[in-house]
Scaffold this active site. Structure first.
Site, PDB file in Angstrom:
ATOM      1  N   HIS A 179       0.835  -1.203   0.000  1.00 33.83           N
ATOM      2  CA  HIS A 179       0.000   0.000   0.000  1.00 33.83           C
ATOM      3  C   HIS A 179       0.867   1.249   0.000  1.00 33.83           C
ATOM      4  O   HIS A 179       2.099   1.164  -0.048  1.00 33.83           O
ATOM      5  CB  HIS A 179      -1.013  -0.017   1.146  1.00 33.83           C
ATOM      6  N   HIS A 212       4.047   1.492   2.211  1.00 32.11           N
ATOM      7  CA  HIS A 212       5.181   0.713   1.715  1.00 32.11           C
ATOM      8  C   HIS A 212       5.781   1.404   0.490  1.00 32.11           C
ATOM      9  O   HIS A 212       7.004   1.474   0.333  1.00 32.11           O
ATOM     10  CB  HIS A 212       4.755  -0.695   1.281  1.00 32.11           C
ATOM     11  N   CYS A 251       0.244  -9.715  23.205  1.00 28.84           N
ATOM     12  CA  CYS A 251      -0.689  -9.341  22.126  1.00 28.84           C
ATOM     13  C   CYS A 251      -0.279 -10.078  20.857  1.00 28.84           C
ATOM     14  O   CYS A 251       0.860  -9.955  20.394  1.00 28.84           O
ATOM     15  CB  CYS A 251      -0.661  -7.830  21.886  1.00 28.84           C
ATOM     16  N   CYS A 311       0.642  -7.703  17.863  1.00 28.17           N
ATOM     17  CA  CYS A 311       1.972  -7.083  17.947  1.00 28.17           C
ATOM     18  C   CYS A 311       3.074  -8.126  18.076  1.00 28.17           C
ATOM     19  O   CYS A 311       4.258  -7.790  17.954  1.00 28.17           O
ATOM     20  CB  CYS A 311       2.076  -6.160  19.152  1.00 28.17           C
ATOM     21  N   CYS A 370      -4.185  -3.851  24.756  1.00 26.30           N
ATOM     22  CA  CYS A 370      -3.055  -3.531  23.891  1.00 26.30           C
ATOM     23  C   CYS A 370      -3.165  -2.071  23.435  1.00 26.30           C
ATOM     24  O   CYS A 370      -4.211  -1.660  22.935  1.00 26.30           O
ATOM     25  CB  CYS A 370      -3.060  -4.448  22.664  1.00 26.30           C
ATOM     26  N   HIS A 401      -3.759  -2.206  19.338  1.00 26.84           N
ATOM     27  CA  HIS A 401      -4.953  -2.863  18.783  1.00 26.84           C
ATOM     28  C   HIS A 401      -6.181  -2.723  19.677  1.00 26.84           C
ATOM     29  O   HIS A 401      -7.286  -3.061  19.256  1.00 26.84           O
ATOM     30  CB  HIS A 401      -4.670  -4.346  18.546  1.00 26.84           C
ATOM     31  N   LYS A 438      -4.183   6.481  10.915  1.00 29.32           N
ATOM     32  CA  LYS A 438      -3.098   6.039  10.050  1.00 29.32           C
ATOM     33  C   LYS A 438      -3.648   5.001   9.084  1.00 29.32           C
ATOM     34  O   LYS A 438      -4.688   4.410   9.322  1.00 29.32           O
ATOM     35  CB  LYS A 438      -1.941   5.479  10.881  1.00 29.32           C
ATOM     36  N   LYS A 472      -4.231  -1.930   6.714  1.00 37.19           N
ATOM     37  CA  LYS A 472      -5.252  -2.742   6.084  1.00 37.19           C
ATOM     38  C   LYS A 472      -6.508  -2.802   6.951  1.00 37.19           C
ATOM     39  O   LYS A 472      -7.612  -2.713   6.462  1.00 37.19           O
ATOM     40  CB  LYS A 472      -4.720  -4.143   5.836  1.00 37.19           C
TER      41      LYS A 472
END
Ligand code: MSP
Length: 629
Positions: free
Chosen positions: A23, A26, A131, A134, A148, A151, A300, A303
């Site tokens: 994406h 990257h 987690c 992570c 977490c 998440h 941010k 996905k």
């Protein structure tokens, strides 16, 4: 130059997890690495650029399970999508590494054995809150509402025996190293962040996972019941990609290694990795270059948030070079940036179409028109010419320094300042007037303009290789970038022209976002009085200038017996130079209106068909101010 005498440069991207397709995030990091690799190649360095994929760990297993695929088949498929994405963005990496490659796995085993033999890996029991997303344990102080912090999911209490890397032993060494090497981690804000973190005691790092919990990983060479923690495995890619320990690549490139990452993975790169290297008896890397995050709207991109900008879509829509330029020009390396399509279009229309595109188009048009494509020899170089000629080496020097510091937006600003200077130089020297009055001066001016454009074409090559090469071909130059480097333009006279200058299609066609008003035909009949109420006159355009903040409008100074300012939407249809001295028909008694702050005192008549917009003219030269009846 002999190969061995050249300086070396080594750049890496993070190796991306294969739990998602490539994406924008990257793409950004990989394009940055490509830009810097191209820059160093141009500067004559022997360059090695490494990217790849991170394929172990439970995150990847989870993604494969979710996709209903066998893990190996799944990682092969996603790794291929990364590998195929990069050439489409003109990425020129030298090697693509996968952590499932045999060579890499062997190197990981070798490093583990070394560190184990030195006594820096020990076996111990551990209980903690873990987690899965992570892939790490959290301490109570790090949690958010007992969940977490990333998440926001509940954590599992896991109690297990594991292997630990004695990272705490290297804390003091690392603090000293960072203090002694001010640019080890840059920009400075991230260096400060790491030093602040190191003020607290550093814990040892759990580097194993029991196979019964996770089998998708590299087995520990000293205990087959465990696989290696994914970060300990992944970081080693930066040396296994160079065939550590005996490879020529390792010897040549490791001493000059530079990594690029975003702030999300600062800790493993700034803390785990240097300690791992130290424990294995390997020198630390030279620089860790850390950038911020591209945000879409508030959050941010990732996905799970479902707002991935597919790099290929944007590049396809607006052109790859415009996409690469925008990413490097709009983000201040180190800080976060908001991604919007509107800001991309704005940059495309102003910096690329208006400034650079227009400079190349008007210049090549003039050289073809006035000199049949042959750049004339310069006659006397006056003060006005010297000012811009002398700006060229200064800009090159400034650009090189800024590039080496990863301050890409400023390097581009320096180049665009030169582009602006060149456009202004054309406006003031008026080669279209010189063409009729002073061939010697015309020669100097055109030679100056071409000199500036060829430098610009080289400086933009790392960012926009396709555009740079198009410009170089139009100028009849050998294409710089592949074999030729900065030295070919550093000195004015060194560049060789191998063929005449030619005109080309616009480098960056403007993107119109505003909607055109539909033209409604008015079938009503008028009588003669209505027509005679119109004051139509012959005019001559004396000057045409762009209008700030508009891609369509031009400010025209028109002689209709008296001087009038008329703002007309002609920019998409005519080059400014074509309009100078052009005869037109003007509606002179139209009520004045203000467009973009400029009072427009009349209207120019034009007709439109499928070919575009055409100005209405008389069939023989007619005195300005003559009335049409
Ligand atoms: N596999 C690890 C890295 C191991 S390196 C030894 C990993 N992979 S990742 O797929 O999550 O990639 C993270 C990196 O992708 C970031 O550090 C950054 O380079 C890039 N980006 C991902 N999203 C991004 C943005 N929204 N903005 C900018 N770059 C981001 O972490």
């Amino acid at each position: 130059m002999k190969k061995s005498s050249r300086k070396a440069f080594y750049i890496t991207t993070p190796i991306y997890y294969v739990n998602a397709e490539p994406h924008l995030g990257h793409a950004y990091t990989t394009i940055v690495a490509d830009v810097i690799a191209r820059f160093y190649r141009l500067a004559g360095y022997d360059t090695f650029f490494l990217t790849g994929t991170d394929e172990h760990g439970d995150k990847v297993v989870e993604a494969a399970t979710k996709a209903g695929e066998d893990v190996k088949a799944y990682v092969d498929r996603i790794a291929a999508s990364f590998r195929e994405a990069w050439p489409k963005l003109d990425i020129t990496h030298d090697y693509f590494i996968r952590t499932t490659d045999n060579n890499h796995e062997h190197t990981v085993e070798e490093i583990l054995t070394r560190v184990y033999d030195r006594g820096d890996i020990y076996f111990s029991e551990y209980e903690g809150k873990y987690c899965v997303g992570c892939e790490r344990f959290y301490t109570d102080t790090e949690l958010k509402d007992d969940r977490c912090p990333i998440h926001l999911t509940e954590l599992k209490i896991i109690r297990e025996e594991n292997y630990f890397f004695r990272m705490s032993k290297y804390q003091e060494w690392l603090i000293d190293y960072i203090n002694e090497h001010p640019t080890f981690i840059r920009p400075e804000r991230y260096r400060n962040e790491v030093l602040a973190f190191l003020r607290e005691p550093l814990e040892d790092l759990c580097i194993s996972r029991p196979k019964r919990r996770l089998s998708w990983g590299i087995p520990l060479p000293f205990d087959n019941n465990y696989v290696t923690y994914v970060w300990f495995d992944a970081l080693i890619n930066y040396i296994s990609g160079l065939s550590y320990p005996d490879g020529e690549l390792f010897k040549r490139f490791w001493p000059v290694a530079q990594h690029i990452i975003a702030k999300d993975i600062l800790k493993p790169h700034a803390i785990f990795w240097p300690c791992m290297l130290k424990a294995a008896g390997i020198e630390p890397y030279r620089h860790l270059n850390v950038h911020g995050y591209w945000n879409i709207a508030a959050g941010k991109m990732s996905k799970s948030m479902g707002n991935i900008v597919r790099p290929m879509d944007m590049a396809g829509e607006y052109g790859l070079d415009a996409f690469r330029y925008f990413l490097l020009r709009d983000m201040v390396f180190g800080l976060d940036s908001d991604f919007t399509e509107e800001s991309l279009v704005r940059r495309l229309n102003s910096d690329l179409a208006n400034d650079l595109g227009n400079l190349v188009s008007r210049s090549t048009t003039m050289i073809v028109k006035y000199c049949d494509g042959v750049v004339p020899a310069p006659a006397e170089v006056g003060e006005e010419d010297r000012a811009i000629r002398e700006a060229v080496p200064r800009v090159i020097e400034e650009y090189e320094a800024l590039m080496k510091e990863f301050t890409f937006h400023k390097a581009l600003m320096a180049v665009w300042e030169l582009v602006g200077k060149a456009n202004k130089y054309i406006d003031t020297t008026k080669p279209w007037v010189l063409a009729e009055s002073d061939q010697d001066r015309l020669g100097t001016v055109l030679d100056t303009i071409v000199g500036v454009i060829q430098t610009v074409s080289v400086l933009i090559w790392p960012f926009m290789p396709r555009t740079a090469e198009k410009i170089q071909r139009q100028l009849g130059l050998e294409v710089v970038g592949k074999e030729l480097g900065f030295d070919s333009v550093r000195e004015w006279s060194k560049t060789k022209r191998v063929s005449p200058v030619t005109k080309g299609p616009p480098l960056f066609p403007r993107v119109t976002v505003e909607r055109e008003e539909p033209v409604v035909p008015t079938p009503e009949l008028v009588d003669l009085n209505d027509f005679q109420g119109l004051d139509l006159r012959v005019g001559i355009i004396r000057r045409a200038e762009p209008v700030r903040g508009s891609d369509r409008l031009l400010k025209l100074t028109v002689d209709i017996g008296e001087e009038r300012t008329i703002v007309a939407g002609l920019a998409p249809h005519y080059d400014i130079d074509e309009l100078n001295n052009k005869q037109v028909i003007v509606l002179a008694n139209l009520k004045p209106i203000k467009l973009k702050g400029i009072e427009s005192q009349g209207m120019i008549l034009a007709a439109e068909d499928e070919q575009g917009v055409h100005l209405v003219v008389t069939d023989a030269e007619t005195k300005p101010g003559s009335v049409i009846k």
